[in-house]
Design an enzyme around this catalytic site. Structure first.
Site, PDB file in Angstrom:
ATOM      1  N   ASP A  16      48.472  86.934  27.542  1.00  0.00           N
ATOM      2  CA  ASP A  16      48.131  86.352  28.841  1.00  0.00           C
ATOM      3  C   ASP A  16      49.301  85.594  29.454  1.00  0.00           C
ATOM      4  O   ASP A  16      49.669  85.823  30.615  1.00  0.00           O
ATOM      5  CB  ASP A  16      46.932  85.416  28.705  1.00  0.00           C
ATOM      6  CG  ASP A  16      45.650  86.159  28.376  1.00  0.00           C
ATOM      7  OD1 ASP A  16      45.723  87.328  27.964  1.00  0.00           O
ATOM      8  OD2 ASP A  16      44.564  85.568  28.530  1.00  0.00           O
ATOM      9  N   ARG A  98      44.155  69.095  25.444  1.00  0.00           N
ATOM     10  CA  ARG A  98      44.613  69.430  26.796  1.00  0.00           C
ATOM     11  C   ARG A  98      45.359  68.297  27.507  1.00  0.00           C
ATOM     12  O   ARG A  98      46.368  68.547  28.174  1.00  0.00           O
ATOM     13  CB  ARG A  98      43.442  69.909  27.656  1.00  0.00           C
ATOM     14  CG  ARG A  98      42.746  71.179  27.157  1.00  0.00           C
ATOM     15  CD  ARG A  98      43.665  72.113  26.467  1.00  0.00           C
ATOM     16  NE  ARG A  98      43.083  73.427  26.183  1.00  0.00           N
ATOM     17  CZ  ARG A  98      43.547  74.242  25.269  1.00  0.00           C
ATOM     18  NH1 ARG A  98      44.582  73.882  24.521  1.00  0.00           N
ATOM     19  NH2 ARG A  98      42.996  75.413  25.075  1.00  0.00           N
ATOM     20  N   SER A 181      38.059  85.378  20.879  1.00  0.00           N
ATOM     21  CA  SER A 181      39.312  84.703  21.215  1.00  0.00           C
ATOM     22  C   SER A 181      39.328  83.374  20.491  1.00  0.00           C
ATOM     23  O   SER A 181      38.283  82.796  20.182  1.00  0.00           O
ATOM     24  CB  SER A 181      39.424  84.493  22.730  1.00  0.00           C
ATOM     25  OG  SER A 181      38.368  83.670  23.189  1.00  0.00           O
TER      26      SER A 181
END
Length: 405
Positions: A16, A98, A181
């Site tokens: 990706d 994150r 995933s």
């Protein structure tokens, strides 16, 4: 978005983000800087450097940073001081990574004079929100590029075709339909999608990488002692360790005994429900031990107040508001309570379970002379009668007012 000159891309080296790198070069005709964070995902990261160079990135524009210690000390540990669980079970392994990635990405953008940042999160997930709330909190005028919300490469086949057209190397296992995933760091690994999209289907055992099946774990229990100072774990079985090394050791111990697996259907911030399977062996041990340490060191009302604000704190992290003023305010409250959370907890690990079987602290509020069933000289049991009657007064008056007394 026009006028982008230089962009810092959160880059894993996978399919990706490699496609995104080339797409940015073509679509925006801008200089691309790649940033790869080592958060303890257990993968060799140097291939990401080689792949970025193959795609035309200058060596000075490739950043691969070891953030493992900062991740545990400044993000995981503060979260665990709150005994944080999202929707009662999830230890927020993806969510807590994150804000650190966003923070470092903005730092690099400032270092290299970039006017934009980019990420590979899709338009259906939580990560796009988490990344971008972090970006805007730290650099309000930054331009954000989210390719999954812009391009027409809306399938795995389209990504593979783009990669082949532009001679982007593709890992052989990416050519088939992967059953799930994953996202990994030192705290956990998550599995989503494909075979797991049916919440009735049990995960295949060969999917798991950080823990043995509980039924295959050792037939003898193992004891582990975790020492805390000011609410943070500092030693395992008497050995002082750095934050990252400590979590690594707890991962080994928990995984060995099949601890820390979770199969969860959760509520995403963007509105949909999603099914995820998680492995968090070390974090599970840390969470149980920290709660055990607080049980003898925290005052009752402090402990209950923490329990009341924890769901709000967990939601803030899950939704991406790590840098918000309300999260910082809650953190200050939580950290104030942790000054007395010092001592050692002993856990018993056995076939998927971890139980607190011992705890001791120089700040212990547990007093045997008060709670003993034997004779004592410090507690007058007759005092309980007045205590009960005063607490019952409003109940009695309420019943009388209803004419039932």
């Amino acid at each position: 978005m026009s006028g982008v000159k230089k962009v810092v891309l959160a880059y894993s080296g996978g399919l990706d983000t490699s496609v995104i790198l080339k797409w940015l070069q073509e679509t925006y005709a801008c200089e691309v800087v790649t940033f790869t964070a080592d958060l303890g995902q257990g993968e060799e990261l140097e291939p990401a450097r080689a792949k970025a160079q193959l795609l035309g990135i200058k060596p000075e524009n490739i950043f691969i940073d070891d953030l493992r210690e900062e991740f545990v000390s400044d993000f995981v540990f503060p979260m665990f001081r709150a005994n944080t669980l999202y929707e009662g079970t999830y230890l927020l392994g993806t969510s807590i990574a994150r804000p650190l990635i966003a923070k470092r990405q903005i730092e690099i953008a400032n270092m290299v004079g970039a006017d934009a940042v980019a990420h590979g999160a899709t338009g259906k997930g939580n990560d796009q929100v988490r990344f971008e709330l972090g970006y805007y909190a730290l650099k309000p005028d930054v331009k954000v590029i989210a390719p999954w919300r812009e391009w027409d490469l809306n399938s795995r086949t389209a990504l593979l075709d783009f990669a082949e057209k532009h001679q982007i190397p593709i890992a052989k296992d990416k050519r088939g339909e992967a059953p799930y995933s994953t996202d990994a760091n030192l705290l956990h690994i998550s599995y989503e999608g494909k075979a797991l999209e049916d919440p009735w289907v049990e995960p295949d055992e060969d999917m798991f990488t950080r823990s043995v099946a509980p039924e295959l774990a050792p037939d003898q229990p193992e004891y582990v002692e975790i020492e805390f100072k000011a609410g943070d774990a500092v030693a395992v079985n008497g050995q002082t360790l750095s934050p990252a090394a400590l979590l690594t050791e707890l991962n080994r111990l928990g995984g060995k005994h099949g601890i820390g697996r979770l199969d969860l259907v959760e509520n995403r911030f963007v509105g949909m429900k999603s099914r995820g399977v998680y492995e968090t062996p070390g974090g599970t041990l840390l969470s149980i031990a920290h709660r055990g340490m607080e049980s003898i060191t925290l005052d009752r009302e402090s402990m209950h107040l923490k329990d009341e604000v924890m769901p709000r704190y967990a939601k803030l992290i899950y939704n991406g508001f790590w840098f918000s003023p309300e999260r910082l305010a809650l953190q200050a409250l939580i950290d104030q309570t942790q000054q007395v959370v010092n001592g050692t907890v002993r856990l018993k690990l056995f076939k998927g379970s971890a139980r607190v079987v011992g705890r001791k602290s120089p700040n212990s509020l547990y007093r045997l002379d008060y709670v003993t069933f034997e004779a004592d000289s410090v507690y007058n049991q007759k005092d309980a009668e007045g205590f009960i009657k005063l607490n019952a007064l409003r109940l009695r008056l309420g019943t009388i007012a209803k004419g039932k007394g």
